[in-house]
Scaffold this motif. Structure first.
Motif, short mmCIF file in Angstrom:
data_model
loop_
_atom_site.label_atom_id
_atom_site.label_comp_id
_atom_site.label_asym_id
_atom_site.label_seq_id
_atom_site.Cartn_x
_atom_site.Cartn_y
_atom_site.Cartn_z
N GLN A 82 -16.48 -9.36 -1.26
CA GLN A 82 -15.44 -8.79 -0.43
C GLN A 82 -14.41 -8.01 -1.26
O GLN A 82 -13.73 -7.12 -0.75
CB GLN A 82 -14.74 -9.89 0.37
CG GLN A 82 -15.64 -10.57 1.38
CD GLN A 82 -16.21 -9.58 2.39
OE1 GLN A 82 -15.48 -8.78 2.98
NE2 GLN A 82 -17.52 -9.63 2.58
N VAL A 83 -14.27 -8.37 -2.53
CA VAL A 83 -13.31 -7.67 -3.39
C VAL A 83 -14.00 -6.96 -4.57
O VAL A 83 -13.45 -6.02 -5.13
CB VAL A 83 -12.22 -8.62 -3.92
CG1 VAL A 83 -11.32 -9.06 -2.78
CG2 VAL A 83 -12.81 -9.81 -4.65
N ASP A 106 -16.44 -4.51 -5.33
CA ASP A 106 -17.19 -3.48 -4.61
C ASP A 106 -18.48 -3.11 -5.33
O ASP A 106 -19.51 -2.88 -4.68
CB ASP A 106 -16.34 -2.21 -4.46
CG ASP A 106 -15.03 -2.47 -3.75
OD1 ASP A 106 -15.07 -3.14 -2.70
OD2 ASP A 106 -13.98 -2.03 -4.25
N GLU A 141 -8.65 -6.24 -5.33
CA GLU A 141 -8.72 -5.76 -3.97
C GLU A 141 -9.84 -4.74 -3.86
O GLU A 141 -10.17 -4.06 -4.84
CB GLU A 141 -7.39 -5.14 -3.54
CG GLU A 141 -6.92 -3.99 -4.41
CD GLU A 141 -5.57 -3.46 -3.99
OE1 GLU A 141 -5.00 -3.99 -3.01
OE2 GLU A 141 -5.07 -2.52 -4.63
N SER A 142 -10.40 -4.64 -2.69
CA SER A 142 -11.48 -3.68 -2.49
C SER A 142 -10.94 -2.26 -2.55
O SER A 142 -9.86 -1.96 -2.05
CB SER A 142 -12.15 -3.93 -1.13
OG SER A 142 -13.11 -2.92 -0.86
#
Length: 311
Positions: free
Chosen positions: A47-48, A50, A299-300
């Motif tokens: 989810q984070v 990529d 963070e993505s």
């Protein structure tokens, strides 16, 4: 975020078991090479994270893990050069490595597998004509399996001069001849030729892509997505590649290549490789009482906003 594994060592070749243990555990630690008591903790969550980027001379031992990593986007840069064991003592047979590239390409797609032909140096054995002949043979074999080939000419770092006595820079005349020949060969085999931090003036005249190896645009094209990358400091002046967040460790690559910029000397590599524990959260050694462990801000980067045209 982009997680890197290959700027300091070759994880697919030597540390695949450790890497998969970290994937299963859901986190990994990385020791700062310049501040040894500073350790960064990364969460290994699709989810984070990529994209996970690998750079390897031998992905063969890692192929058995690719299917287990299906939840992640994997980007491979595989270095295949024409040198013998007197230059690359522990790199496996080039034909076997090219076969492994084909397997990666079939699993991940040609845009996610880049071939690196670097560094290029010239001597009495590895002449300009030799490079052109072997490069053509490799292009013929890899055509359809790689979308891009990256070339660069040898940089004479202090480590390189010390470990590779007698090596010289490639003259501008030879660079131009090689670049022109390589571009013509790549065009005939439908492979996109790019360079890594070379003199742009003559390369642009030859219509060679000088934008960089692992740029935002490269990764977007590989995975058909849009990335919103925050401002990042260039790894080197003029380099726009996304090379941060590396979980590798310098002086731990067992290939022993004479031109390597990441290894100081054989004795140090041997000592550090003996300190590797596949069960440790760190690639080399274990967490110490004096270590300061900080959690990375993750963070993505993927722009998931839906376009009005898609509604």
């Amino acid at each position: 975020m982009i997680l890197n594994t290959g700027n300091r060592t070759d994880i697919p070749a030597f540390y695949g078991e450790w890497f998969m243990n970290r994937i299963r555990a859901g986190f990994v630690y990385s020791r700062n090479p310049y501040y040894p008591d500073l350790v960064t903790s990364y969460k290994l969550d699709p989810q984070v994270v990529d994209i996970i980027a690998f750079c390897s001379k031998n992905p063969i031992p890692f192929l058995k893990y690719i299917d287990e990593l299906k939840d992640y986007r994997l980007f491979f840069m595989v270095t295949i050069t024409p040198y013998g064991q007197e230059i690359e003592p522990h790199v496996p047979n080039k034909n076997r490595v090219m076969d492994s590239v084909k397997v990666l390409s079939q699993k991940l797609g040609p845009k996610a597998v880049t071939w690196r032909y670097d560094p290029i140096f010239i001597n009495e054995k590895y002449t300009v004509d030799y490079h052109i002949r072997i490069f053509k043979q490799m292009c013929e074999r890899l055509s359809g399996y790689v979308d891009t080939c990256i070339i660069s000419f040898i940089d004479l770092y202090a480590k390189t001069r010390r470990n590779f006595p007698g090596v010289e820079e490639v003259s501008m005349k030879d660079q131009m001849r090689l670049a022109k020949a390589f571009q013509e060969i790549c065009e005939s085999y439908h492979i996109h030729l790019k360079t890594c931090l070379e003199d742009n003036s003559y390369l642009r005249a030859l219509n060679i892509d000088v934008s960089g190896c692992m740029t935002k645009e490269t990764l977007e094209r590989a995975f058909d997505l849009t990335l919103k990358i925050p401002h990042l400091t260039d790894a080197r002046k003029g380099c726009h590649c996304l090379l941060g967040n590396d979980i590798g460790t310098y002086n731990t690559c067992g290939h022993g290549c004479l031109y390597c910029y990441a290894n100081e000397d054989h004795d140090q590599v041997k000592r550090l490789m003996q300190e590797h524990d596949p069960l440790s959260p760190l690639l080399i050694g274990h967490v110490k009482k004096t270590d300061l462990i900080r959690t990375a801000k993750q963070e993505s980067f993927i722009d998931r906003q839906i376009s009005l045209f898609d509604l």
